[in-house]
Design a protein around this motif. Structure first.
Motif, short mmCIF file in Angstrom:
data_model
loop_
_atom_site.label_atom_id
_atom_site.label_comp_id
_atom_site.label_asym_id
_atom_site.label_seq_id
_atom_site.Cartn_x
_atom_site.Cartn_y
_atom_site.Cartn_z
N ARG A 1 4.08 5.80 -5.50
CA ARG A 1 3.98 5.96 -6.97
C ARG A 1 2.97 7.05 -7.34
O ARG A 1 3.16 7.76 -8.31
N GLU A 2 1.92 7.16 -6.54
CA GLU A 2 0.87 8.15 -6.82
C GLU A 2 1.18 9.51 -6.19
O GLU A 2 0.38 10.44 -6.30
N GLY A 3 2.33 9.65 -5.53
CA GLY A 3 2.74 10.92 -4.95
C GLY A 3 2.06 11.28 -3.64
O GLY A 3 2.14 12.42 -3.19
N VAL A 4 1.38 10.32 -3.02
CA VAL A 4 0.64 10.57 -1.78
C VAL A 4 1.55 10.44 -0.56
O VAL A 4 1.39 11.17 0.42
N PHE A 5 2.51 9.50 -0.61
CA PHE A 5 3.40 9.25 0.52
C PHE A 5 4.82 9.63 0.17
O PHE A 5 5.24 9.56 -0.99
N LEU B 1 0.83 -1.21 0.00
CA LEU B 1 0.00 0.00 0.00
C LEU B 1 0.87 1.26 0.00
O LEU B 1 0.59 2.21 -0.74
N LEU B 2 1.93 1.25 0.79
CA LEU B 2 2.84 2.41 0.80
C LEU B 2 3.50 2.59 -0.56
O LEU B 2 3.62 3.72 -1.04
N LEU C 1 4.03 10.08 7.04
CA LEU C 1 4.09 9.72 5.62
C LEU C 1 3.92 10.90 4.67
O LEU C 1 4.18 10.75 3.46
N ARG C 2 3.53 12.05 5.20
CA ARG C 2 3.32 13.22 4.34
C ARG C 2 4.62 13.59 3.63
O ARG C 2 5.67 13.71 4.26
N PRO C 3 4.57 13.76 2.30
CA PRO C 3 5.80 14.15 1.59
C PRO C 3 6.33 15.47 2.12
O PRO C 3 5.55 16.38 2.43
N PRO C 4 7.66 15.60 2.24
CA PRO C 4 8.22 16.86 2.75
C PRO C 4 7.95 18.02 1.81
O PRO C 4 7.84 17.84 0.61
N GLY C 5 7.84 19.20 2.41
CA GLY C 5 7.63 20.40 1.62
C GLY C 5 6.19 20.54 1.28
O GLY C 5 5.66 21.41 0.74
#
Length: 193
Positions: free
Chosen positions: A139-143, A133-134, A189-193
């Motif tokens: 791949r979808e840019g969510v994590f 799932l991660l 899990l939030r992408p930085p920035g």
């Protein structure tokens, strides 16, 4: 022709094993240091019967942990992981925390008697579900993708175990645990920035 398969256990032996494993799950969940005598008493069998099925405490602890993980797997297999990866992970975490709470004491008992490699093997299926799932969410840019995937899986496991511990300590209520665990994992899990 000689049969190459092991003989089937008698039905009463199977019932005895099931009672012993259920008793081990219950006693070790309450107390990771529960004695063989306490588990045998809970199962309504004698020590000799217990040792007839489980040669060592490690064998019994592994059977109890395996049974808990199998029961958990049945629950988690029913969680819808389709759609938005974040929402799917939220559903998975909401379903997982109570399973982790039940198995935390079993895991503590297992850590004292089972090798680390065996513990990883037993947890392979739940870990793979989270990892897949991660990976999809990455791949979808969510994590986030800047940290190793095995590390992120481990952090999620630590958060769930921490939530279970905080519940036992009375620092979280049952109503707050899932929400707290989900919010914590989302922030990790939030992408930085």
């Amino acid at each position: 022709m000689v049969s190459q398969t092991r003989p089937r256990r008698r039905a009463d032996a199977e019932r005895s094993i099931a009672r012993i494993v259920a008793a081990a799950r219950a006693r070790l969940t309450e107390d990771p240091d529960a004695t063989i005598d306490a588990i045998a008493a809970e199962a309504g069998v004698g020590r000799m019967t217990l040792y007839g099925h489980f040669k060592t405490r490690a064998d019994l602890v592994e059977a109890a942990l395996s049974a808990a993980l199998e029961a958990g797997e049945a629950v988690l297999a029913g969680v819808d992981l389709e759609g938005d990866p974040q929402e799917a992970l939220d559903r998975l975490l909401a379903s997982s925390w109570s399973l982790v709470a039940e198995s935390a004491a079993l895991l503590e008992a297992a850590q004292g008697v089972l090798p680390t490699g065996r513990l990883r093997e037993l947890h392979a299926d739940p870990a793979k579900r989270v990892e897949d799932l991660l990976r999809r969410g990455q791949r979808e840019g969510v994590f986030r993708t800047d940290l190793p995937l095995p590390w992120l899986v481990s952090v999620i496991q630590y958060v769930l175990h921490g939530a279970a511990e905080q519940l036992r300590a009375g620092n979280l209520t049952e109503g707050d645990v899932a929400e707290t665990a989900v919010a914590t994992v989302r922030s990790v899990l939030r992408p930085p920035g």
